[in-house]
Design an enzyme around this catalytic site. Structure first.
Site, short mmCIF file in Angstrom:
data_model
loop_
_atom_site.label_atom_id
_atom_site.label_comp_id
_atom_site.label_asym_id
_atom_site.label_seq_id
_atom_site.Cartn_x
_atom_site.Cartn_y
_atom_site.Cartn_z
N LYS A 97 10.73 4.66 0.61
CA LYS A 97 9.65 5.00 -0.19
C LYS A 97 8.42 5.38 1.05
CE LYS A 97 6.56 1.91 -0.76
NZ LYS A 97 5.90 0.89 -0.88
N THR A 98 8.50 4.79 1.70
CA THR A 98 7.32 4.94 2.98
C THR A 98 7.54 6.34 3.62
OG1 THR A 98 6.87 2.56 3.35
CG2 THR A 98 6.01 4.10 4.99
N ARG A 137 15.08 -8.31 -0.41
CA ARG A 137 14.66 -8.29 0.82
C ARG A 137 15.68 -8.48 1.96
NH1 ARG A 137 11.08 -5.83 -0.08
NH2 ARG A 137 11.97 -5.72 -2.17
N GLN A 190 9.60 -4.16 -9.60
CA GLN A 190 9.09 -4.97 -8.55
C GLN A 190 7.25 -5.25 -8.98
OE1 GLN A 190 10.04 -4.45 -4.36
NE2 GLN A 190 10.99 -2.51 -4.96
N ASP A 248 0.18 4.18 -3.83
CA ASP A 248 1.29 3.62 -3.50
C ASP A 248 1.51 2.15 -4.13
OD1 ASP A 248 3.55 2.63 -2.06
OD2 ASP A 248 2.76 1.81 -0.33
N GLU A 249 2.57 1.75 -4.44
CA GLU A 249 2.70 0.43 -5.29
C GLU A 249 2.10 0.49 -6.46
OE1 GLU A 249 4.99 -1.63 -4.21
OE2 GLU A 249 5.06 -1.63 -2.01
#
Length: 749
Positions: free
Chosen positions: A33-34, A614, A259, A225-226
């Site tokens: 994603k980043t 994670r 998420q 983002d997010e």
């Protein structure tokens, strides 16, 4: 340009290069994603978009900093002109320029939670309200929630439903407190964190032809983002900037509905689920290839999340080698869980040569950390707990910062109250009460009230000396950098002498903390570390804004080798070689507060999904069969989430004499355990009437609302500690031990 695009997979490349109009990128965990975000920004600039026409909003300082650094490697120093930062930092930056339009000074203070709580507590005291009914923390949360939903103080007062809720909670004067709190903040030239959003929305709404049009012209491309973590107000601001006649609607949102775990902070999953309703021409790109985790971990995450109701369909996959199975650890008690987890960490270190920094213990609540800490200490395993008191929340640090806030903004009443008599100057409560009365009567700040004060010669001399000190620091602030002012303030205020005078170990630590703050200010002033802000402003005001937006995780020392302990909420966005998710029990994970609400259970499941994903190589799940909760001993059931993972992905530990029989081959152990769980008898419970625990005796047939009908085989203990062994369902099903005072059983005649 071609070089970095070649490093993307096909879906990533299309998400990066599709620049015009609304775009939604659904980014699964570990899917790059980043990289997509940063490459998209770099691609925009390489296509001729001016950097100052790009707005990139994130949720953490760390994410903004990493994004800026990565883009800088591709396009150079021009990236500093991109408006890249957290919602609060970018909005604060705009308000620093435009705040006078809505009645605030440009150098307004930013109240943290303690400041807000203190101001609300003072209002409660002034109104002579019962503190048992009017808790400052509760009221602060209530006001925060109202602001996040665009409910102003005036709207709150006129909302019958909200007012009725307050009356039911014995807080009918909440609307008055809210109104006075807003007035007090305005008078003090201060905004709390929620105001950075609410006041910006107000600024844009009240100035459509000036301010709003200005920033619509500036922000030609918006990236968020997010996005699943946005609240109602944040999305409302984004829509104001993007949705208007003839708008290019160049908005790209990146997120993952699976998420979305912050509803308790006001985040609403509806923003991402309904985005295509607001932007029907949205192009959707799903990043489904996971580059982080092994297949067992990835498939376990898929297994779990499919049980949720409303979601954006996707299937996360990976082409990595299979790796180890997920380890399930059963523990007789929470104490044994702490021991087994510490032992297993040693196994991970010795068998797989993992560093401490590659290992994380995750739990649902911060209170669970204590037992793990004890056992890690016994094994001399270094660890660090995240979620405890932040450096910036320590008293000596907050005292120091309050002086600096007062220098920048003398209207800041909370800063004034904190430092006017610290170190002690002989200014008593009567003088402070008199100042408060003057401030109230004249509708002015405490600072201005000192000019009207009439007191004893000694008190006036002290007040005048204090004013002179602050004015001297303000003069220095006008020409000096943040460190020069802070260093002078540390000495002139008496803080240095006060902290040095305490030579106990605690006193020495407090002095060292103050010196550490000074070191940080010096680094800021000398630009030894890059901040998140685009500006080169090294003033004290700029420094205070920077630290007011820092979180404890942003300040972590990433070079140290320690095992990480944190709640799952804190772990979002991080990854580790090995993750141990502990306390997987009903009423703990999922939480007892969510158990009766299907939407809340879905969020708990998303939280578990975050925990699972994670892990890179090793995932360990543990649960205890008994646990002390608020001082009471309780029997526990394994979490429903464990059952949702396919049996072939799990390897159970084979500790003898477990409550659940896991005998047999390793591959079949999970299957046998699942099949051996009770097949509870379902009965009509509409007339269920629990009896008194004292009435339950051995041999009785009883009913339980969840487990159905069963027979009491044995009762142990006495009084409040009576534990019944009950056989529910068919005779070959396992027995259950239940503490009677919590059981809610009905005797069957």
């Amino acid at each position: 340009m071609t070089t970095f695009l070649e490093g993307l997979n096909e879906v990533q490349r299309r998400a990066v290069t599709d620049l015009e109009g609304p775009v939604m990128v659904i980014a699964g965990p570990g899917s790059g994603k980043t990289r997509v975000l940063t490459y998209r920004l770099a691609h925009l600039m390489m296509q001729g978009v001016r950097p100052h026409n790009i707005l990139a909003l994130t949720f953490t300082n760390k994410a903004a900093r990493e994004m800026t650094e990565r883009i800088g490697e591709l396009v150079g120093p021009e990236v500093r002109k991109v408006w890249c930062g957290t919602f609060h930092s970018i909005f604060a930056r705009i308000l620093r320029v435009e705040a006078p339009r809505i009645g605030y000074p440009q150098n307004f203070s930013i109240y943290d939670a303690d400041d807000s709580r203190s101001a609300i507590a003072q209002i409660i005291k002034e109104m002579d309200l019962n503190p048992k009914n009017y808790n400052p923390n509760t009221l602060r949360a209530r006001i925060s929630s109202a602001k996040a939903n665009l409910i102003t103080a005036a709207a709150y007062e006129n909302n019958d439903d909200v007012r009725e809720q307050d009356r039911e909670n014995n807080m009918p004067e909440t609307f008055t407190i809210y109104k006075r709190y807003v007035q007090r903040c305005l008078k003090a030239g201060a905004m709390d964190f929620d105001d950075l959003l609410l006041q910006l929305y107000r600024l844009l709404h009240e100035n459509p032809d000036g301010v709003l049009e200005k920033y619509r012209t500036i922000f030609r491309f918006v990236l968020v983002d997010e996005f699943q973590d946005t609240n109602f107000l944040q999305y409302a601001i984004i829509r104001k900037l993007v949705v208007y006649p003839d708008s290019p609607r160049n908005i790209c949102i990146v997120g993952d509905d699976a998420q979305s775990i912050y509803s308790f902070r006001g985040a609403t999953i509806k923003n991402i689920l309904d985005f295509q309703k607001d932007f029907p021409d949205t192009r959707v790109y799903k990043l489904e290839q996971n580059y982080r985790s092994t297949p067992h971990i990835v498939q376990a995450a898929n297994d779990v999340i499919t049980h949720n109701n409303r979601q954006i369909p996707k299937e996360i996959w990976t082409d990595r080698e299979s790796g180890t199975k997920i380890r399930l650890i059963r523990c007789a008690s929470d104490i044994e869980e702490g021991k087994k987890i510490a032992d297993y960490i040693l196994e991970l270190k010795n068998r797989y040569h993992l560093r401490n920094s590659g290992i994380a213990i995750l739990y649902r609540t911060n209170a669970q950390s204590r037992i793990f800490e004890e056992h890690l200490r016994r094994h001399n395993i270094p660890y660090k707990v995240f979620g405890g008191m932040s450096f910036y929340q320590r008293k000596e640090v907050k005292d120091f910062v309050a002086y600096l806030r007062l220098v920048v903004n003398p209207l800041d009443d909370e800063a004034f109250r904190r430092v006017i008599n610290y170190p002690k100057r002989g200014i008593g409560n009567s003088t402070l009460d008199r100042l408060a009365e003057i401030a109230e009567t004249n509708n002015c700040s405490f600072w201005d009230a000192t000019g009207f004060l009439q007191a004893t010669p000694k008190a006036m001399q002290t007040i005048n000396h204090f004013r002179s000190m602050v004015l001297e620091l303000q003069r220095l602030s006008a020409k000096g950098d943040a460190y020069q002012v802070a260093n002078s303030a540390f000495k002139l205020s008496g803080l240095s002498a006060e902290l040095k005078s305490d030579i106990t170990s605690e006193g020495i630590q407090r002095f060292e903390n103050a010196m550490a703050l000074l070191d940080g200010i010096r680094a800021f002033a000398e630009q030894d570390e890059e901040g998140e802000e685009i500006s080169d402003d090294r003033s004290l005001a700029a420094y205070l804004q920077t630290i007011s937006l820092i979180s404890d995780l942003d300040g972590a020392d990433e070079t140290s080798d320690f095992v990480t302990l944190m709640s799952v909420h804190s772990a979002k966005g991080l990854e580790f070689d090995a993750v141990l998710v502990c306390g997987l029990e009903e009423n703990l994970f999922p939480s007892y507060m969510a158990i009766r609400d299907p939407e809340q259970v879905d969020e708990e499941r998303r939280l578990f999904y975050v925990a699972i994903t994670r892990a890179r190589h090793h995932l360990i799940l543990s649960y205890a069969q008994t646990r002390y909760v608020f001082g009471n001993f309780r029997m526990c059931e394994p979490s429903r989430f464990i059952d949702e993972i396919a049996a072939e992905r799990i390897e159970s530990d084979r500790t003898p004499k477990a409550v659940f029989d896991l005998a047999g081959g390793e591959d079949n152990s999970r299957k046998k355990w699942v099949e051996s769980r009770p097949r509870f008898t379902r009965e009509d419970m509409s007339n269920f009437t629990p009896c008194s625990p004292e009435q339950i005796q051995t041999g009785m047939v009883v009913r339980h609302q969840k487990f159905g009908r069963g027979k009491v085989l044995l009762i142990e203990g006495s009084k409040e500690n009576r534990v019944a062994t009950i056989q529910f369902g068919e005779i070959d099903n396992p027995q259950r031990k239940i503490i009677l005072k919590y059981a809610k059983l009905e005797i069957v005649p």
